[in-house]
Scaffold this active site. Structure first.
Site, PDB file in Angstrom:
ATOM      1  N   ARG A 194      -7.751   6.746  -3.592  1.00  0.00           N
ATOM      2  CA  ARG A 194      -6.963   7.755  -2.915  1.00  0.00           C
ATOM      3  C   ARG A 194      -7.232   9.172  -3.404  1.00  0.00           C
ATOM      4  O   ARG A 194      -6.779  10.134  -2.819  1.00  0.00           O
ATOM      5  CB  ARG A 194      -5.480   7.426  -3.040  1.00  0.00           C
ATOM      6  CG  ARG A 194      -4.774   7.877  -1.823  1.00  0.00           C
ATOM      7  CD  ARG A 194      -3.548   7.093  -1.551  1.00  0.00           C
ATOM      8  NE  ARG A 194      -2.693   7.974  -0.799  1.00  0.00           N
ATOM      9  CZ  ARG A 194      -1.779   8.728  -1.341  1.00  0.00           C
ATOM     10  NH1 ARG A 194      -1.552   8.689  -2.632  1.00  0.00           N
ATOM     11  NH2 ARG A 194      -1.070   9.531  -0.576  1.00  0.00           N
ATOM     12  N   ALA A 201       0.835  -1.198   0.000  1.00  0.00           N
ATOM     13  CA  ALA A 201       0.000   0.000   0.000  1.00  0.00           C
ATOM     14  C   ALA A 201       0.872   1.252   0.000  1.00  0.00           C
ATOM     15  O   ALA A 201       0.567   2.246  -0.665  1.00  0.00           O
ATOM     16  CB  ALA A 201      -0.923   0.008   1.209  1.00  0.00           C
ATOM     17  N   HIS A 247       7.039   2.947   1.626  1.00  0.00           N
ATOM     18  CA  HIS A 247       7.505   4.243   1.128  1.00  0.00           C
ATOM     19  C   HIS A 247       9.011   4.192   0.901  1.00  0.00           C
ATOM     20  O   HIS A 247       9.516   4.643  -0.115  1.00  0.00           O
ATOM     21  CB  HIS A 247       7.221   5.365   2.133  1.00  0.00           C
ATOM     22  CG  HIS A 247       5.787   5.484   2.541  1.00  0.00           C
ATOM     23  ND1 HIS A 247       5.418   5.837   3.809  1.00  0.00           N
ATOM     24  CD2 HIS A 247       4.648   5.307   1.842  1.00  0.00           C
ATOM     25  CE1 HIS A 247       4.107   5.868   3.886  1.00  0.00           C
ATOM     26  NE2 HIS A 247       3.612   5.544   2.698  1.00  0.00           N
TER      27      HIS A 247
END
Ligand code: SF4
Lengths: 495, 71
Positions: free
Chosen positions: A96, A65, A195
């Protein structure tokens, strides 16, 4: 002034922890804290970025994700393959709200879902062949894509597919960048590692593509906006301010962004970081490799915007500094009118937040501009450096909760009785049913933008329309109204 | 032996950053800061001590270097 005193808040934490078994209690206690703005280092009072306890309801996501949904997904002219079973990509598809311009399915692909749709036989025999075939199909059906990223879901790491080899081979054939990303969901404790992995993939596979190519005409005023995902148009509302003050925005990372913008980023003079958590890694890398300084800024609410514009301008010459003042002056009347209209309606209202990696601290200023007070805040996947930055923003004796569980959050709300909660979709209906006004602060509740001066006007309107909505008076059925007065007392006593 | 990125902070202090450990601390003292010798033992603001094999000249920051935990 906080809603509760320091002692009361501490007592509240103890009370909430009471239901846990001893071991869980000890662990969770480290993640809950009463804020003390005088503390320099958050590691002294709060623990973060640890594995969630089995059995509690955490609100976190997975590394996939973080990479596919957050960092790579918004790059609009690339196709991002959710490599593995169909669900991971399909259930998160287009959720999103990172806006972009372009014709979806022709030259942009943001809201589409591409997946290799793993079946049993792919798990048994491996999916590399399927991936090769899939990329071929993409090239035939969507020839205008500018590159492809392969976002690994859990099984890819488990069965040991070699997506790097496939990517290299096929990239040479089709002469487009193909980026394998090892962001299997089981890596790390939350989306945060996703990330980081995504940043590293950008670094290793894209960022250096134009090293040694000086055909791009740069100016002394080139900047890149990093960590703005254009939720509801946020990046656009930010970009106009930067351009008005005389800067040239070369790249948007990654809301409404393109791969060529990313390749050009090493040519800019300054990197502006909005979401520190998800993209500080690449900024640090560019500082080391290309000597590009970076700075964090905050475009929520006029106070922080003015502060940030001046801080950005300080990196440039007088023209830009004068430009920043001009921008602030130009919008003053506009935001003062917004404050004059909404502040009287929102003054003194208390807010509790529980969001991702940046907003729990960034939006505090915007609430304060409206006379509201943030009495509790927490992050899903922050690290200690985020809490270092948060402690100073929050009032004394306010509540901090890291990776809060569903149960804790509910109990805190019952006791602190905020006038507004800002969190995500999973929390929304619980609190609305409890009768507490709620805004989704990940997707801006289908509104936005909230960045910049234009965004502030929308932010103020949305908060007002949520808090002062007449529906909150209708929560109790009329025939239960009489009983509810004493019922409320009973709840308070037992909570 | 962690890989550490050293950089200059906003107030010119030396920042010690280890991505994997989320460690972002200020270096409060560094043994050698001469033009011909840079490194040695360092103390971070939280009291941790590390050792960097001295370099021949002050490096251009930011830079990633390997350091050892000091005894
Ligand atoms: S944890 Fe694994 S299976 Fe679940 S959504 Fe993430 S990548 Fe998919």
């Amino acid at each position: 002034m906080a809603a509760l005193t320091r002692e009361e808040t501490e007592a509240l934490i103890q009370e909430v922890l009471e239901v846990y078994p001893d071991k869980a209690k000890k662990d969770r206690a480290k993640h809950l804290a009463v804020n003390d703005p005088s503390v320099e280092k958050s590691s002294k009072c709060i623990t973060s970025n640890r594995k969630s306890l089995p059995g509690v309801m955490t609100i976190r996501g997975c590394a996939y994700a973080g990479s596919k949904g957050v960092v790579w997904g918004p790059i609009k002219d690339m196709i991002h393959i959710s490599h593995g079973p169909v669900g991971c990509g399909q259930y998160s598809r287009a959720g999103r709200r990172n806006y972009y311009v372009g014709t979806t399915g022709i030259n942009t692909f943001g809201t589409m879902n591409f997946t290799s749709d793993f079946q049993e036989k792919d798990i048994v025999f491996g999916g590399d062949k399927k991936l090769t075939k899939l990329i071929g199909e993409i090239e035939t059906l969507f020839p205008l894509n500018k590159g492809i990223s392969v976002q690994s879901e859990c099984p890819i790491g488990l069965i040991g597919d070699d997506i790097e080899a496939v990517s290299k081979k096929v990239a040479a054939e089709i002469k487009k960048p193909i980026v394998p990303v090892r962001c299997e969901g089981f890596r790390g404790v939350s989306q945060s590692l996703g990330h980081h992995i995504a940043n590293d993939a950008v670094r290793d596979w894209v960022l250096g593509n134009r090293d040694g190519d000086s055909s791009f005409q740069s100016t002394p005023y080139d900047v890149a906006v990093i960590g703005d995902y254009n939720i509801g148009g946020d990046a656009w509302a930010s970009r106009t301010l930067l351009e008005e003050m005389g800067l040239r925005v070369v790249a948007q990372w990654s809301g409404d962004g393109t791969i060529s913008e990313i390749e050009l980023t090493p040519k800019v003079k300054l990197n502006l970081i909005h979401c520190y958590r998800s993209m500080n890694y690449i900024a640090r890398h560019m500082e080391e490799k290309y000597a590009i300084p970076w700075m964090e800024y905050n475009f929520f609410g006029p106070t922080k915007i003015a502060e940030s514009l001046r801080k950005i301008a300080a990196h440039f010459d007088e023209t830009i500094q004068a430009g920043a003042e001009k921008v602030i002056a130009r919008y003053t009347a506009e935001y003062e009118a917004v404050i004059a209209k909404y502040k009287p309606r929102l003054q003194g209202k208390k807010v509790m937040l529980y969001i991702g990696g940046l907003r729990p601290r960034h939006v505090i200023g915007a609430y304060e501009d409206l006379g509201m007070e943030v009495v509790g805040t927490g992050y899903e996947f922050a690290h200690n450096d985020d809490y270092d930055r948060t402690i100073k923003e929050m009032g004394n004796a306010t509540l901090l909760y890291d990776d809060v569980t569903g149960y804790e959050f509910e109990e805190f709300v019952k006791r602190m009785k905020p006038d507004l909660i800002g969190s995500g979709i999973k929390e929304k209906y619980i609190f609305q049913k409890l009768g507490v006004p709620f805004r989704q602060m990940h997707s801006w509740d289908y509104s936005g933008p909230y960045h910049g001066y234009d965004g502030f006007a929308i932010f103020a309107r949305d908060m007002d329309m949520t808090i002062n909505n007449p529906c909150w008076k209708q929560i109790t059925a009329p025939w239960k109204k009489a009983a509810s007065a004493e019922g409320a007392q009973r709840v308070a006593a037992s909570a | 032996m962690p890989e550490v990125m050293f950089r200059k902070g906003d107030n010119d202090q030396l920042i010690f950053y280890v991505a994997k450990k989320d460690l972002e601390e200020t270096v409060v003292s560094l043994e050698f800061q001469q033009p011909d010798k840079w490194g040695g033992e360092m103390v971070l603001s939280d009291g941790q001590r590390y050792y960097l094999a001295p370099l021949d000249a002050p490096p251009k920051l930011p830079i990633t270097l390997r350091v050892k935990r000091a005894e």
